[in-house]
Design a protein around this motif. Structure first.
Motif, PDB file in Angstrom:
ATOM      1  N   SER A  89       4.924  11.749  -1.577  1.00  0.00           N
ATOM      2  CA  SER A  89       5.894  10.603  -1.241  1.00  0.00           C
ATOM      3  C   SER A  89       7.381  11.075  -1.425  1.00  0.00           C
ATOM      4  N   VAL A  90       7.557  11.940  -2.381  1.00  0.00           N
ATOM      5  CA  VAL A  90       8.984  12.483  -2.599  1.00  0.00           C
ATOM      6  C   VAL A  90       8.936  13.372  -1.682  1.00  0.00           C
ATOM      7  N   GLY A  91       8.103  14.119  -1.238  1.00  0.00           N
ATOM      8  CA  GLY A  91       8.572  15.042   0.095  1.00  0.00           C
ATOM      9  C   GLY A  91       8.767  14.530   1.203  1.00  0.00           C
ATOM     10  N   ALA A 117      12.275   5.069  -0.755  1.00  0.00           N
ATOM     11  CA  ALA A 117      11.273   6.135  -1.298  1.00  0.00           C
ATOM     12  C   ALA A 117      10.320   5.580  -2.020  1.00  0.00           C
ATOM     13  N   LEU A 118      10.816   4.431  -2.918  1.00  0.00           N
ATOM     14  CA  LEU A 118       9.856   3.728  -3.877  1.00  0.00           C
ATOM     15  C   LEU A 118       8.872   3.290  -3.211  1.00  0.00           C
ATOM     16  N   ARG A 119       9.037   2.409  -2.182  1.00  0.00           N
ATOM     17  CA  ARG A 119       8.239   1.858  -0.991  1.00  0.00           C
ATOM     18  C   ARG A 119       7.369   2.697  -0.480  1.00  0.00           C
ATOM     19  N   VAL A 120       7.696   4.050  -0.104  1.00  0.00           N
ATOM     20  CA  VAL A 120       6.282   4.944   0.326  1.00  0.00           C
ATOM     21  C   VAL A 120       5.850   5.193  -0.818  1.00  0.00           C
ATOM     22  N   VAL A 121       6.095   5.534  -2.149  1.00  0.00           N
ATOM     23  CA  VAL A 121       5.232   5.634  -3.354  1.00  0.00           C
ATOM     24  C   VAL A 121       4.382   4.825  -3.479  1.00  0.00           C
ATOM     25  N   LEU A 122       4.698   3.636  -3.344  1.00  0.00           N
ATOM     26  CA  LEU A 122       3.767   2.321  -3.534  1.00  0.00           C
ATOM     27  C   LEU A 122       2.687   2.319  -2.281  1.00  0.00           C
ATOM     28  N   LEU A 123       3.130   2.466  -0.757  1.00  0.00           N
ATOM     29  CA  LEU A 123       2.399   2.292   0.128  1.00  0.00           C
ATOM     30  C   LEU A 123       1.083   3.682  -0.066  1.00  0.00           C
ATOM     31  N   MET A 124       1.842   4.738  -0.323  1.00  0.00           N
ATOM     32  CA  MET A 124       0.531   5.799  -0.474  1.00  0.00           C
ATOM     33  C   MET A 124      -0.478   5.356  -1.555  1.00  0.00           C
ATOM     34  N   ILE A 125       0.101   4.973  -2.822  1.00  0.00           N
ATOM     35  CA  ILE A 125      -0.874   4.998  -3.859  1.00  0.00           C
ATOM     36  C   ILE A 125      -1.725   3.586  -3.797  1.00  0.00           C
ATOM     37  N   VAL A 126      -0.908   2.536  -3.622  1.00  0.00           N
ATOM     38  CA  VAL A 126      -1.563   1.179  -3.563  1.00  0.00           C
ATOM     39  C   VAL A 126      -2.201   0.876  -2.429  1.00  0.00           C
ATOM     40  N   ARG A 127      -1.802   0.995  -1.216  1.00  0.00           N
ATOM     41  CA  ARG A 127      -2.474   0.593  -0.065  1.00  0.00           C
ATOM     42  C   ARG A 127      -3.261   1.922   0.563  1.00  0.00           C
ATOM     43  N   ASP A 128      -2.826   3.051   0.764  1.00  0.00           N
ATOM     44  CA  ASP A 128      -3.561   3.852   1.245  1.00  0.00           C
ATOM     45  C   ASP A 128      -4.756   4.631   0.312  1.00  0.00           C
ATOM     46  N   TYR A 129      -4.678   4.853  -0.800  1.00  0.00           N
ATOM     47  CA  TYR A 129      -5.679   5.001  -1.779  1.00  0.00           C
ATOM     48  C   TYR A 129      -6.367   4.044  -2.339  1.00  0.00           C
ATOM     49  N   LEU A 130      -5.905   3.209  -3.213  1.00  0.00           N
ATOM     50  CA  LEU A 130      -6.310   2.254  -3.910  1.00  0.00           C
ATOM     51  C   LEU A 130      -6.956   0.957  -3.072  1.00  0.00           C
ATOM     52  N   LEU A 131      -6.363   0.398  -2.233  1.00  0.00           N
ATOM     53  CA  LEU A 131      -6.800  -0.703  -1.373  1.00  0.00           C
ATOM     54  C   LEU A 131      -7.860  -0.222  -0.422  1.00  0.00           C
ATOM     55  N   VAL A 132      -7.324   0.652   0.183  1.00  0.00           N
ATOM     56  CA  VAL A 132      -8.348   1.394   1.389  1.00  0.00           C
ATOM     57  C   VAL A 132      -9.448   1.734   0.490  1.00  0.00           C
ATOM     58  N   GLY A 133      -9.450   2.413  -0.467  1.00  0.00           N
ATOM     59  CA  GLY A 133     -10.358   2.959  -1.125  1.00  0.00           C
ATOM     60  C   GLY A 133     -11.441   1.815  -1.482  1.00  0.00           C
ATOM     61  N   ALA A 134     -10.831   0.738  -2.145  1.00  0.00           N
ATOM     62  CA  ALA A 134     -11.696  -0.242  -2.574  1.00  0.00           C
ATOM     63  C   ALA A 134     -12.409  -0.936  -1.428  1.00  0.00           C
ATOM     64  N   LEU A 135     -11.668  -0.954  -0.568  1.00  0.00           N
ATOM     65  CA  LEU A 135     -12.418  -1.452   1.014  1.00  0.00           C
ATOM     66  C   LEU A 135     -13.547  -0.768   1.384  1.00  0.00           C
ATOM     67  N   MET A 136     -13.483   0.731   1.156  1.00  0.00           N
ATOM     68  CA  MET A 136     -14.169   1.452   1.764  1.00  0.00           C
ATOM     69  C   MET A 136     -15.404   1.675   0.850  1.00  0.00           C
ATOM     70  N   ALA A 137     -15.192   1.840  -0.329  1.00  0.00           N
ATOM     71  CA  ALA A 137     -16.253   1.760  -1.502  1.00  0.00           C
ATOM     72  C   ALA A 137     -17.129   0.328  -1.379  1.00  0.00           C
ATOM     73  N   THR A 138     -16.431  -0.808  -0.969  1.00  0.00           N
ATOM     74  CA  THR A 138     -17.345  -1.779  -1.131  1.00  0.00           C
ATOM     75  C   THR A 138     -18.178  -1.994   0.494  1.00  0.00           C
ATOM     76  N   ILE A 139     -17.686  -1.198   1.378  1.00  0.00           N
ATOM     77  CA  ILE A 139     -18.440  -1.054   2.816  1.00  0.00           C
ATOM     78  C   ILE A 139     -19.649   0.042   2.363  1.00  0.00           C
ATOM     79  N   VAL A 140     -19.178   1.095   1.628  1.00  0.00           N
ATOM     80  CA  VAL A 140     -20.130   2.022   1.467  1.00  0.00           C
ATOM     81  C   VAL A 140     -21.320   1.549   0.613  1.00  0.00           C
ATOM     82  N   TRP A 141     -20.964   0.902  -0.800  1.00  0.00           N
ATOM     83  CA  TRP A 141     -21.634   0.285  -1.427  1.00  0.00           C
ATOM     84  C   TRP A 141     -22.716  -0.700  -0.829  1.00  0.00           C
TER      85      TRP A 141
END
Length: 249
Positions: free
Chosen positions: A86-88, A100-124
């Motif tokens: 996100s810094v890059g 820049a802080l918004r990008v950090v939050l987007l990449m961590i919270v949305r892209d990885y955690l929220l999408v991950g929680a959704l994908m994990a639930t679908i896969v599970w």
């Protein structure tokens, strides 16, 4: 609330809201107990030989009574990698500190955690309803996919995806944003590779479980993915449009 899963003996106790949170998240504050060397090894082999990462899954189940990893070191390393990316990207787009802080939050919270929680639930849900071998339904405790393991699979699949679309695309940014067919091909191919790596990573993670069958079904998204890629080469620049949606410029 996430689906519950088995815990190690050290975390056993009355069922509470906190106990339903995956163990890997509840141990995020225990830095001194994290095995960063093993986590770094796993991240390396997720790119070089991802099947090797899953060879110890059954051993982990026998010793820890859970398919999911209980050491959050890989989670910490991945979150740190996302902060670095996100810094890059913020430097590349000359973003103000708040943006820049918004990008950090987007990449961590949305892209990885929220999408991950959704994908994990679908896969599970899909794995336990469709892929579990009928002969194993008599022992659901030992022969069911834990939600936390599904999130592990997402984490493992996300790292090659991250290297392709968060790092390689950043390095090739001057190329993928150009208006010619060769640059369009480079950018679109990056997205094909990134999403294909993710789909294949999900397949590998579930294929490693001995009680699942027909896991090849999980590779089915590759067909529409490749078809969309071929069509995009007719003139749709995936990278340019995706980055415009992400950064607005």
């Amino acid at each position: 609330m996430y689906p519950s899963h088995q815990h190690s003996l050290s975390d056993a106790g009355p069922t509470t809201v906190s106990n339903r949170v995956p163990l890997i998240f509840r141990r995020l504050h225990r830095f001194q107990q994290m095995d960063f060397e093993l986590a770094f090894w796993q991240l390396t082999y997720l790119c070089l030989a991802p099947r090797r990462v899953y060879k110890n899954v059954y051993y982990h189940k026998q010793t820890k009574n859970t398919w999911a990893r209980d050491d959050p070191a890989i989670l910490v390393l991945l979150l740190g990698a996302l902060v670095g990316a996100s810094v890059g990207w913020s430097i590349a787009y000359s973003l103000a500190p708040l943006d820049a802080l918004r990008v950090v939050l987007l990449m961590i919270v949305r892209d990885y955690l929220l999408v991950g929680a959704l994908m994990a639930t679908i896969v599970w849900f899909f794995a336990n309803r469709v892929l579990v071998s009928p002969s194993n339904h008599s022992s659901p405790t030992d022969s069911s996919v834990e939600w936390a393991y599904a999130f592990d699979v997402h984490t493992n699949a996300f790292f090659p995806f991250y290297l392709t679309l968060y790092i390689a695309q950043l390095l090739l940014l001057p190329v993928v944003l150009r208006d010619n067919w060769v640059c369009l091909w480079v950018g679109n191919t990056l997205y094909l590779v990134g999403f294909a790596q993710y789909v294949y990573g999900i397949y590998l993670g579930l294929n490693a479980l001995p009680f699942l069958i027909r896991t090849e079904i999980l590779l089915s998204p590759l067909l529409p993915l490749f078809a969309s890629y071929v069509l995009s080469l007719l003139g749709f620049n995936v990278a340019k449009n995706a980055l415009h949606a992400y950064f607005g410029s």
